[in-house]
Design a protein around this motif. Sequence first.
Motif, PDB file in Angstrom:
ATOM      1  N   LEU A   1     -17.013   2.509   2.188  1.00  0.00           N
ATOM      2  CA  LEU A   1     -16.075   1.963   1.297  1.00  0.00           C
ATOM      3  C   LEU A   1     -17.174   0.967   0.326  1.00  0.00           C
ATOM      4  O   LEU A   1     -18.196   0.579   1.052  1.00  0.00           O
ATOM      5  CB  LEU A   1     -15.213   1.125   1.784  1.00  0.00           C
ATOM      6  CG  LEU A   1     -13.890   1.763   2.146  1.00  0.00           C
ATOM      7  CD1 LEU A   1     -13.185   0.795   3.082  1.00  0.00           C
ATOM      8  CD2 LEU A   1     -13.149   2.378   1.085  1.00  0.00           C
TER       9      LEU A   1
ATOM     10  N   HIS B   1       0.621   5.773   5.481  1.00  0.00           N
ATOM     11  CA  HIS B   1      -0.500   5.893   6.246  1.00  0.00           C
ATOM     12  C   HIS B   1      -0.433   6.117   7.635  1.00  0.00           C
ATOM     13  O   HIS B   1      -0.765   6.998   8.388  1.00  0.00           O
ATOM     14  CB  HIS B   1      -1.502   4.822   5.795  1.00  0.00           C
ATOM     15  CG  HIS B   1      -2.682   4.822   6.604  1.00  0.00           C
ATOM     16  ND1 HIS B   1      -2.983   4.283   7.818  1.00  0.00           N
ATOM     17  CD2 HIS B   1      -3.987   4.963   6.181  1.00  0.00           C
ATOM     18  CE1 HIS B   1      -4.143   4.473   8.288  1.00  0.00           C
ATOM     19  NE2 HIS B   1      -4.708   5.101   7.197  1.00  0.00           N
TER      20      HIS B   1
ATOM     21  N   SER C   1      -9.664   4.383  -5.917  1.00  0.00           N
ATOM     22  CA  SER C   1      -8.782   3.494  -5.156  1.00  0.00           C
ATOM     23  C   SER C   1      -8.702   4.050  -3.680  1.00  0.00           C
ATOM     24  O   SER C   1      -8.685   5.104  -3.378  1.00  0.00           O
ATOM     25  CB  SER C   1      -7.415   3.167  -5.614  1.00  0.00           C
ATOM     26  OG  SER C   1      -6.861   2.451  -4.996  1.00  0.00           O
ATOM     27  N   GLY C   2      -8.622   3.060  -2.603  1.00  0.00           N
ATOM     28  CA  GLY C   2      -8.149   3.164  -1.429  1.00  0.00           C
ATOM     29  C   GLY C   2      -6.890   3.630  -1.311  1.00  0.00           C
ATOM     30  O   GLY C   2      -6.141   4.018  -1.900  1.00  0.00           O
ATOM     31  N   ALA C   3      -6.319   2.889  -0.314  1.00  0.00           N
ATOM     32  CA  ALA C   3      -4.788   2.974   0.072  1.00  0.00           C
ATOM     33  C   ALA C   3      -3.999   2.244  -1.096  1.00  0.00           C
ATOM     34  O   ALA C   3      -3.898   0.980  -0.684  1.00  0.00           O
ATOM     35  CB  ALA C   3      -4.483   2.664   1.470  1.00  0.00           C
ATOM     36  N   ALA C   4      -3.779   2.816  -2.081  1.00  0.00           N
ATOM     37  CA  ALA C   4      -3.278   1.931  -3.187  1.00  0.00           C
ATOM     38  C   ALA C   4      -1.685   1.626  -3.057  1.00  0.00           C
ATOM     39  O   ALA C   4      -1.000   2.096  -2.443  1.00  0.00           O
ATOM     40  CB  ALA C   4      -3.425   2.778  -4.324  1.00  0.00           C
TER      41      ALA C   4
ATOM     42  N   GLU D   1     -17.696  -2.562  -0.965  1.00  0.00           N
ATOM     43  CA  GLU D   1     -17.142  -3.883  -0.626  1.00  0.00           C
ATOM     44  C   GLU D   1     -18.203  -4.906  -1.307  1.00  0.00           C
ATOM     45  O   GLU D   1     -17.404  -6.090  -1.362  1.00  0.00           O
ATOM     46  CB  GLU D   1     -17.112  -4.119   0.770  1.00  0.00           C
ATOM     47  CG  GLU D   1     -15.974  -3.212   1.366  1.00  0.00           C
ATOM     48  CD  GLU D   1     -16.002  -3.324   3.077  1.00  0.00           C
ATOM     49  OE1 GLU D   1     -14.691  -3.319   3.433  1.00  0.00           O
ATOM     50  OE2 GLU D   1     -16.938  -3.575   3.661  1.00  0.00           O
TER      51      GLU D   1
ATOM     52  N   GLU E   1       0.920  -1.204   0.040  1.00  0.00           N
ATOM     53  CA  GLU E   1       0.011   0.072  -0.084  1.00  0.00           C
ATOM     54  C   GLU E   1       0.852   1.230  -0.027  1.00  0.00           C
ATOM     55  O   GLU E   1       1.718   1.408   0.513  1.00  0.00           O
ATOM     56  CB  GLU E   1      -0.883   0.202   1.226  1.00  0.00           C
ATOM     57  CG  GLU E   1      -0.242   0.198   2.548  1.00  0.00           C
ATOM     58  CD  GLU E   1      -1.165   0.367   3.834  1.00  0.00           C
ATOM     59  OE1 GLU E   1      -1.059   1.300   4.516  1.00  0.00           O
ATOM     60  OE2 GLU E   1      -1.981  -0.637   4.098  1.00  0.00           O
TER      61      GLU E   1
ATOM     62  N   SER F   1     -12.707   2.294  -3.053  1.00  0.00           N
ATOM     63  CA  SER F   1     -12.759   0.850  -2.859  1.00  0.00           C
ATOM     64  C   SER F   1     -11.274   0.572  -2.652  1.00  0.00           C
ATOM     65  O   SER F   1     -10.318   1.040  -3.308  1.00  0.00           O
ATOM     66  CB  SER F   1     -13.352   0.280  -3.887  1.00  0.00           C
ATOM     67  OG  SER F   1     -12.900  -1.379  -3.582  1.00  0.00           O
ATOM     68  N   ASN F   2     -10.773  -0.291  -1.721  1.00  0.00           N
ATOM     69  CA  ASN F   2      -9.539  -1.051  -1.522  1.00  0.00           C
ATOM     70  C   ASN F   2      -9.203  -1.657  -2.507  1.00  0.00           C
ATOM     71  O   ASN F   2      -8.231  -2.187  -2.697  1.00  0.00           O
ATOM     72  CB  ASN F   2      -9.253  -1.355  -0.125  1.00  0.00           C
ATOM     73  CG  ASN F   2      -9.045  -0.187   0.762  1.00  0.00           C
ATOM     74  OD1 ASN F   2      -8.399   0.839   0.493  1.00  0.00           O
ATOM     75  ND2 ASN F   2      -9.659  -0.512   2.266  1.00  0.00           N
TER      76      ASN F   2
END
Length: 247
Positions: free
Chosen positions: A192, A39, A244-247, A194, A6, A212-213
């Motif tokens: 998010l 993060h 994207s979430g925490a890419a 999911e 990530e 979304s992750n």
Amino acid sequence: MADAPENTLLGFASAERVGVDEIELDVRITRDGVLVVIHDRTVARTAATSTPHLLTPVEELTYDELRSVDLGSGERVPTFEETLNATSALLQVEIKAPGAARALAAFLKNRPERDQARCVVTSFEPLSLADYTDVWADTPRGTALHVPDADSNWRDDAKRLGVSTVLLPLSTLKRPLVDELHDAGYIVAASLIEGPGEIRRILELDIDMSASNAPEHARRLLLANDEFTAKFPAFGSDNRAPVSGAA
């Protein structure tokens, strides 16, 4: 992205290959003043190998010390500058450390217009956004306030800070609040994604943005929803996916 460490350049490249509209990332600052994309306050969760810096806060490390940490797949903690240079998608840039706010504003203020226009700057902390806008109040996409609890006293902060976007938890969001925010001129983001249930809620609530992750999975869910593809007919043809979430 699940197939890459990530908040790394590999993760961001993977997200862009999926075709995301926007990438969310997190910014902190090292002891020697380098803006970095990470993060957590330490690398304890994300380090792939043993390091003497495992439990040392980012703000107490030099950039070279932080850069020595292996995140897996040959990836290191990238600088924010490297990330801007390596990506082309829109960016949701979250200020994770209050000490990074002013430095981030000064940095973006001096970047080319094409980079400035890609970034919306976000934070859970109103003081961080205040520090950011004190240095540079003209970010083209504006700033965004994360609101973890819709029942908290956040409206005055959003108005005082002049944010463009309010980010809320999708699971607890109600349509009257979305309508109130739209009427006040805010962009409403809620996450998010999911499963199919989140797609239905996004449509029912009239959400502007989500995340979304696992953006490739989210894209498949969106394409499988007839109501979504009818409302956004260009979505399937332009190969785009949600944030994207925490890419």
